[in-house]
Design an enzyme around this catalytic site. Structure first.
Site, PDB file in Angstrom:
ATOM      1  N   GLU A  16      99.184  41.598 -11.269  1.00 32.79           N
ATOM      2  CA  GLU A  16      99.687  42.388 -10.131  1.00 32.79           C
ATOM      3  C   GLU A  16     100.149  41.506  -8.981  1.00 32.79           C
ATOM      4  O   GLU A  16     100.766  41.978  -8.042  1.00 32.79           O
ATOM      5  CB  GLU A  16      98.603  43.382  -9.665  1.00 32.79           C
ATOM      6  CG  GLU A  16      97.441  42.797  -8.861  1.00 32.79           C
ATOM      7  CD  GLU A  16      96.346  42.113  -9.694  1.00 32.79           C
ATOM      8  OE1 GLU A  16      96.583  41.835 -10.884  1.00 32.79           O
ATOM      9  OE2 GLU A  16      95.268  41.857  -9.121  1.00 32.79           O
TER      10      GLU A  16
ATOM     11  N   CYS B 277      90.844  39.305 -14.244  1.00 30.75           N
ATOM     12  CA  CYS B 277      90.045  38.313 -13.503  1.00 30.75           C
ATOM     13  C   CYS B 277      88.556  38.511 -13.802  1.00 30.75           C
ATOM     14  O   CYS B 277      88.143  38.345 -14.935  1.00 30.75           O
ATOM     15  CB  CYS B 277      90.375  38.392 -12.013  1.00 30.75           C
ATOM     16  SG  CYS B 277      89.786  36.949 -11.097  1.00 30.75           S
TER      17      CYS B 277
ATOM     18  N   HIS C  13      96.120  37.160 -12.249  1.00 29.30           N
ATOM     19  CA  HIS C  13      96.358  38.472 -11.642  1.00 29.30           C
ATOM     20  C   HIS C  13      97.803  38.888 -11.918  1.00 29.30           C
ATOM     21  O   HIS C  13      98.702  38.472 -11.202  1.00 29.30           O
ATOM     22  CB  HIS C  13      96.121  38.414 -10.130  1.00 29.30           C
ATOM     23  CG  HIS C  13      94.681  38.313  -9.765  1.00 29.30           C
ATOM     24  ND1 HIS C  13      93.888  39.431  -9.598  1.00 29.30           N
ATOM     25  CD2 HIS C  13      93.879  37.248  -9.563  1.00 29.30           C
ATOM     26  CE1 HIS C  13      92.658  39.043  -9.297  1.00 29.30           C
ATOM     27  NE2 HIS C  13      92.622  37.729  -9.273  1.00 29.30           N
TER      28      HIS C  13
END
Lengths: 192, 250
Positions: A176, A77, A174
């Site tokens: 994650e 990001c 993202h």
């Protein structure tokens, strides 16, 4: 394997740590140049505003350390955006790893671009990830498509969803927070 | 293509999930972490945790719960309830929340929105608005919809966005708990006015209600609680039907 997440006071880094733990990798948070240089894999996260994040990097000389790293580095990001030449957010220079600039969305669509969008990727990071997989993104600025672009996404215009050059990688999304495909991408990074 | 989001909402009290009907009588609907994991596996796009027991000593319990949630799931989640300062938000984000949702505290002190947006970025600041129609006007209410204010929905939405809200979560108190559908007229007007994503909340009862709020209300996301908690609507089935109705979903 020794994974270091660069901790420079920018945003939610716990989520990345937890995501790596789910893959069985223990990550250390650090802003220490030596510890970062000794890692096998470096993750450069970031949530927030570009120019103030860049100031934090400069204050600890991490702006000089990061571009000289030789192990696999993954910017996520804002981390990815800071690895570009420059950003319109606060009109700051970047680390100049990726040969592109970061611009603000000028669109009639909602900004931030928030949610799950389809990403077309290729290369090491995208092994075993089908085309048009959905990844989670939330951002108001984007990296222009350039020679380093290895994945693209479209929100009114196409932009860089992922960048790669030598040992440096970056994702606008993202991983994650992107469910199973995100976990696969992180595992691909750890396999480098 | 950017997809429409389905967001189960978990109301948390004393570490357990509860759901109010019209914000009053509560029923127990399970363990938050277990539910969160189930929703993530079923294809929920995001989760919202609303701490309705928010008080000083409960805040620590919430932080621990969020940490467990962040360990367990790999989709974004928002937390709301009793947040009134930069310090509150820092603790929640540090424990793994992706976004925070503020409501009453923002109405009482709108500068809070600007402070949070400046410190953490607009992308993680959700302003939740509870409103009900009184004499043809949407009146903003506080404290879980109990206390009316002077503010009107649309003007308040404009101000919240100009101060840095990255997303609006609009709950119609008239629709909440009724299972008669979302407030699509008001949602469409909101979507036309502001340039941030709108989450529709209050009124989900059937799959058709979700189709309508995306197609007629122009909502970017739809939030619901009991229809998911009590398995009246399954998320995979909901997504299949949305897809068949040409609504982009993950």
């Amino acid at each position: 394997m020794k994974v270091v997440i660069i901790d420079y006071g920018a945003g939610n880094i716990q989520s990345i740590r937890f995501a790596l733990e789910r893959l069985g990798a223990i990550a250390v948070l650090s802003h220490d140049a030596e510890e970062i240089q000794q890692a096998t894999h470096v993750i450069f996260p970031g949530v927030g505003e570009a120019s103030s994040a860049m100031e934090k990097l400069c204050a600890t000389d991490l702006d000089k350390v990061i571009p000289t790293l030789t192990q696999p580095v993954l910017g996520i990001c804002l981390g990815m955006q800071l690895m570009c030449r420059s950003s319109e957010e606060g009109n700051t220079k970047g680390l100049g790893v990726f040969d592109t600039e970061v611009l603000r969305f000028t669109t009639d669509l909602n900004v931030p671009h928030m949610g799950w969008n389809t990403v077309d990727g290729s290369g090491n990071l995208f092994l075993n990830i089908p085309q048009n997989s959905h990844f989670y993104l939330v951002h108001s600025y984007y990296a222009n498509v350039c020679n380093d672009t290895v994945a693209s996404c479209t929100y009114d215009i196409p932009f860089s969803a992922a960048l790669a050059r030598d040992n440096f990688f970056g994702t606008q999304f993202h991983p994650e927070k992107s469910g199973g495909v995100g976990a696969t991408l992180l595992q691909n990074f750890l396999n480098l | 293509m950017l997809t429409k989001r389905i967001i189960p909402c978990l109301d948390i009290k004393d570490g357990r999930t509860v759901k109010g009907v019209n914000f009053v009588s509560l029923r127990d609907a399970g363990d938050p972490v277990e539910l969160a994991q189930r929703y993530a596996e079923e294809g929920a796009d995001e989760l919202v945790f609303l701490d309705i027991s928010a008080s000083e000593e409960k805040r620590k319990t919430l932080a621990q719960l969020l940490r467990r949630v962040a360990h367990a799931i790999d989709i974004p989640f928002t937390v709301g309830g009793g947040i009134s300062s930069v310090e509150d938000v820092a603790i929640l984000l540090d424990n793994g929340a992706d976004k925070v949702s503020i409501n009453s505290s923002a109405v009482r002190r709108p500068a809070l929105i600007s402070e949070l947006a400046q410190k953490f970025g607009t992308q993680c600041i959700v302003v939740a608005i509870d409103a009900k129609q009184i004499e043809n006007e949407w009146v903003v209410h506080l404290v879980g919809g109990k206390v009316p204010t002077e503010r009107k929905l649309f003007e308040w939405a404009d101000e919240a966005v100009s101060r840095g809200a990255g997303e609006l979560l609009f709950t119609s108190m008239d629709h909440d708990g009724t299972k008669q559908g979302f407030a699509n007229d008001a949602l469409r007007q909101l979507a036309e006015r502001v340039s941030v994503p709108i989450v529709a909340s209050g009124g989900a009862g059937t799959v058709q209600h979700f189709i309508d709020t995306f197609a007629l209300g122009n909502a970017d996301a739809a939030l619901a609680a009991s229809v998911f908690h009590f398995k009246e609507i399954s998320i995979p089935e909901l997504k299949t039907i949305l897809r068949n109705n040409k609504i982009p979903v993950r």
